[in-house]
Design a protein around this motif. Structure first.
Motif, PDB file in Angstrom:
ATOM      1  N   PHE A  34      35.157  26.804  37.067  1.00  0.00           N
ATOM      2  CA  PHE A  34      36.225  25.818  37.177  1.00  0.00           C
ATOM      3  C   PHE A  34      37.600  26.458  37.208  1.00  0.00           C
ATOM      4  O   PHE A  34      38.547  25.867  37.739  1.00  0.00           O
ATOM      5  CB  PHE A  34      36.147  24.811  36.023  1.00  0.00           C
ATOM      6  CG  PHE A  34      35.017  23.849  36.158  1.00  0.00           C
ATOM      7  CD1 PHE A  34      34.781  23.187  37.347  1.00  0.00           C
ATOM      8  CD2 PHE A  34      34.177  23.587  35.089  1.00  0.00           C
ATOM      9  CE1 PHE A  34      33.741  22.299  37.476  1.00  0.00           C
ATOM     10  CE2 PHE A  34      33.128  22.693  35.206  1.00  0.00           C
ATOM     11  CZ  PHE A  34      32.907  22.040  36.412  1.00  0.00           C
ATOM     12  N   GLY A  37      38.300  26.682  40.693  1.00  0.00           N
ATOM     13  CA  GLY A  37      38.577  25.394  41.318  1.00  0.00           C
ATOM     14  C   GLY A  37      39.974  24.880  41.008  1.00  0.00           C
ATOM     15  O   GLY A  37      40.690  24.391  41.899  1.00  0.00           O
ATOM     16  N   ASP A 256      27.780  14.624  41.818  1.00  0.00           N
ATOM     17  CA  ASP A 256      28.611  15.791  42.084  1.00  0.00           C
ATOM     18  C   ASP A 256      29.905  15.402  42.790  1.00  0.00           C
ATOM     19  O   ASP A 256      30.991  15.880  42.434  1.00  0.00           O
ATOM     20  CB  ASP A 256      27.825  16.784  42.941  1.00  0.00           C
ATOM     21  CG  ASP A 256      28.054  18.228  42.521  1.00  0.00           C
ATOM     22  OD1 ASP A 256      28.313  18.456  41.326  1.00  0.00           O
ATOM     23  OD2 ASP A 256      27.961  19.112  43.382  1.00  0.00           O
ATOM     24  N   TYR A 260      33.826  15.941  41.227  1.00  0.00           N
ATOM     25  CA  TYR A 260      34.873  16.773  41.803  1.00  0.00           C
ATOM     26  C   TYR A 260      36.068  15.958  42.301  1.00  0.00           C
ATOM     27  O   TYR A 260      37.175  16.490  42.445  1.00  0.00           O
ATOM     28  CB  TYR A 260      34.300  17.665  42.906  1.00  0.00           C
ATOM     29  CG  TYR A 260      33.566  18.832  42.309  1.00  0.00           C
ATOM     30  CD1 TYR A 260      34.254  19.936  41.827  1.00  0.00           C
ATOM     31  CD2 TYR A 260      32.185  18.816  42.153  1.00  0.00           C
ATOM     32  CE1 TYR A 260      33.597  21.002  41.230  1.00  0.00           C
ATOM     33  CE2 TYR A 260      31.509  19.874  41.556  1.00  0.00           C
ATOM     34  CZ  TYR A 260      32.229  20.957  41.102  1.00  0.00           C
ATOM     35  OH  TYR A 260      31.567  22.010  40.492  1.00  0.00           O
ATOM     36  N   LEU A 264      38.919  17.516  40.094  1.00  0.00           N
ATOM     37  CA  LEU A 264      39.519  18.552  40.932  1.00  0.00           C
ATOM     38  C   LEU A 264      40.464  17.952  41.962  1.00  0.00           C
ATOM     39  O   LEU A 264      41.662  18.236  41.967  1.00  0.00           O
ATOM     40  CB  LEU A 264      38.428  19.384  41.609  1.00  0.00           C
ATOM     41  CG  LEU A 264      38.920  20.539  42.486  1.00  0.00           C
ATOM     42  CD1 LEU A 264      39.767  21.506  41.654  1.00  0.00           C
ATOM     43  CD2 LEU A 264      37.732  21.282  43.091  1.00  0.00           C
ATOM     44  N   GLY A 385      29.481  18.603  45.755  1.00  0.00           N
ATOM     45  CA  GLY A 385      30.708  19.206  45.255  1.00  0.00           C
ATOM     46  C   GLY A 385      31.395  20.152  46.216  1.00  0.00           C
ATOM     47  O   GLY A 385      32.625  20.241  46.238  1.00  0.00           O
ATOM     48  N   PRO A 389      35.990  18.031  47.849  1.00  0.00           N
ATOM     49  CA  PRO A 389      37.439  18.229  47.940  1.00  0.00           C
ATOM     50  C   PRO A 389      37.918  18.407  49.382  1.00  0.00           C
ATOM     51  O   PRO A 389      38.992  17.928  49.750  1.00  0.00           O
ATOM     52  CB  PRO A 389      37.682  19.503  47.113  1.00  0.00           C
ATOM     53  CG  PRO A 389      36.468  19.662  46.262  1.00  0.00           C
ATOM     54  CD  PRO A 389      35.341  19.105  47.067  1.00  0.00           C
TER      55      PRO A 389
END
Length: 440
Positions: A34, A37, A256, A260, A264, A385, A389
């Motif tokens: 992480f 990330g 997942d 994220y 994120l 995941g 993003p």
């Protein structure tokens, strides 16, 4: 295995050490993962992709982030195969070293300004190595906890390593937030972000000491004693456990993606689209992660009482509905409402993630469980995941609206719901942990 009430003091200590070792080791590994990330959302577009406009630089940074997910199934195949053949413990020591060393090297990596195009290339290579190590981590940590634990409390036992995710997230975001506060923008981009990565060297030493003092899984020892190991576990999974593998993969995709987005992409959305300060955005994630440490085992324990599927499906349906309130609450720029938005989203995620470990591992017999559970878990990472993003940033860049992102998340959660619905309920199955012959 004996019930909890029949355990001797030594047996109880062994069980606690195994679960504690899984939690701490997993937290350290997720800290490494992480950290990358969060840095991708805040730093890497400036340090490693500075010639691009901010949105494109962020997209490329998340692209390098996704490489780790591509490597994770490879790690799952390699380490899962050996974990079913030579034991869980030895593999977990190896994966910890791989993750820690690669993370430390990222912190020492020269910037684009120093070595040009070689900088993002090396960053991507190290991210691949990170993902390779993590690919074998999850399955081994969960199995050490589950196979040492009380057979009547498998949901709770398997959920303990799951809190390594919010713990690692808390440590990663906390470390970066600390240096955001201690440095100005120039110093943070120059060296401040690097310190948490280099600190992985210390975490490696701590994690290794813990894992070297944990005994091997009793289920694996029983398997080895009875001669029921198979020569090529991963091939056995692909030959005899294809339906279970598909269910394991599908059940985690929506979980997942939701995660994220909530931990994120939310940082990118708040800082670049809404205009919230970086420290505020990371604080929101820290608050949500801290509370999930309590809720994940609570939902795992609940799944022992009412079943894996009801808890899992309830969380997925809740997340599917909440995503359409999530973004409007973020856009209010009101800190309290932003915290509520992320907290409720993460609560729904915890309802899925709490029973997920037991749900996934119970799909497979003991002699191929490391391989099957790891591969299913990590394959979903590519579809979930790894792309979440990137897709979210691309959708916003194309439509300049949160609605397409919410529809995407809802579609992925629908896949999860269907996968869990068609799975069998195994919470009350007393034979799940019994050693089975892989060749049926």
């Amino acid at each position: 295995m004996a019930s909890t009430t029949a355990l001797t003091a030594d047996e109880r200590k062994t069980r606690q050490r195994a679960i504690g070792g899984s939690v701490i080791g997993t937290a350290l590994e997720w800290y490494d993962f992480f950290l990358y990330g969060t840095a991708a959302a805040l730093v890497f577009n400036h340090v490693f992709f500075p010639t691009m406009d901010p949105l494109t630089g962020t997209l490329l940074a998340f692209g390098s982030f996704a490489v780790g997910f591509v490597a994770r199934p490879i790690g799952a195949i390699v380490f899962g195969n050996y974990g079913d053949r030579i034991g869980r413990k030895r593999i977990l020591v190896i994966t910890l070293m791989i993750m820690g060393i690669s993370t430390m090297l990222i912190g020492l990596l020269p910037s684009y300004a120093s070595i040009g195009i070689l900088a993002p290339i090396l960053l991507t290579v190290l991210r691949f190595v990170q993902g390779f190590g993590l690919g074998g981590e999850w399955g081994g940590a969960v199995l050490m906890s589950l196979e040492h634990g009380d057979p009547k409390k498998r949901g709770l036992s398997a959920s303990w390593p799951q809190i390594g995710v919010p713990l690692g997230l808390l440590l990663a975001n906390g470390a970066l937030t600390l240096f955001l506060w201690l440095t100005d923008d120039e110093a943070f981009l120059a060296w401040g972000w690097r310190v948490p990565f280099v600190l992985s060297a210390v975490l490696i030493a701590i994690g290794l000491w813990i894992r070297l003092h944990v005994s091997e899984s009793p289920e694996f020892e029983k398997l080895a004693a009875e001669g029921n190991r198979v020569k090529h576990p991963i091939l056995e999974v692909l030959r005899t456990q294809r339906r279970e593998l598909l269910i394991a993969t599908g059940s985690r995709i929506g979980t997942d993606v939701a995660f994220y987005i909530f931990v994120l992409f939310v940082v990118t959305y708040l800082t670049q689209m809404v205009g919230v300060e970086q420290t505020t955005a990371t604080l929101v994630v820290l608050i949500s992660a801290a509370t999930m440490i309590l809720f994940i085992p609570a939902f795992g324990a609940l799944s022992d009482k009412v079943g894996r599927r009801p808890v899992y499906i309830g969380g997925a349906v809740g997340a599917l509905l909440w995503i359409f309130a999530f973004f409007p609450l973020l856009e209010t720029q009101n800190l309290a409402l932003i915290i509520v938005a992320d907290f409720v989203g993460m609560l729904c995620w915890a309802a899925m993630y709490g029973p997920l470990a037991a749900f996934t591992t119970e799909l497979f017999p003991t002699n191929v469980r490391y391989s099957g559970a790891s591969l299913g878990f990590q394959l979903s990472g590519i579809l979930g995941g790894a792309l979440a993003p990137i897709i979210a940033v691309a959708l916003y860049g194309r439509f300049e609206s949160w609605l397409p992102i919410a529809l995407y998340v809802a579609a992925m959660l629908a896949i999860t719901i269907v996968s869990v619905v068609i799975a069998r309920e195994s919470a009350k199955d007393e034979t799940v942990l019994t050693v089975e012959e892989a060749r049926r």
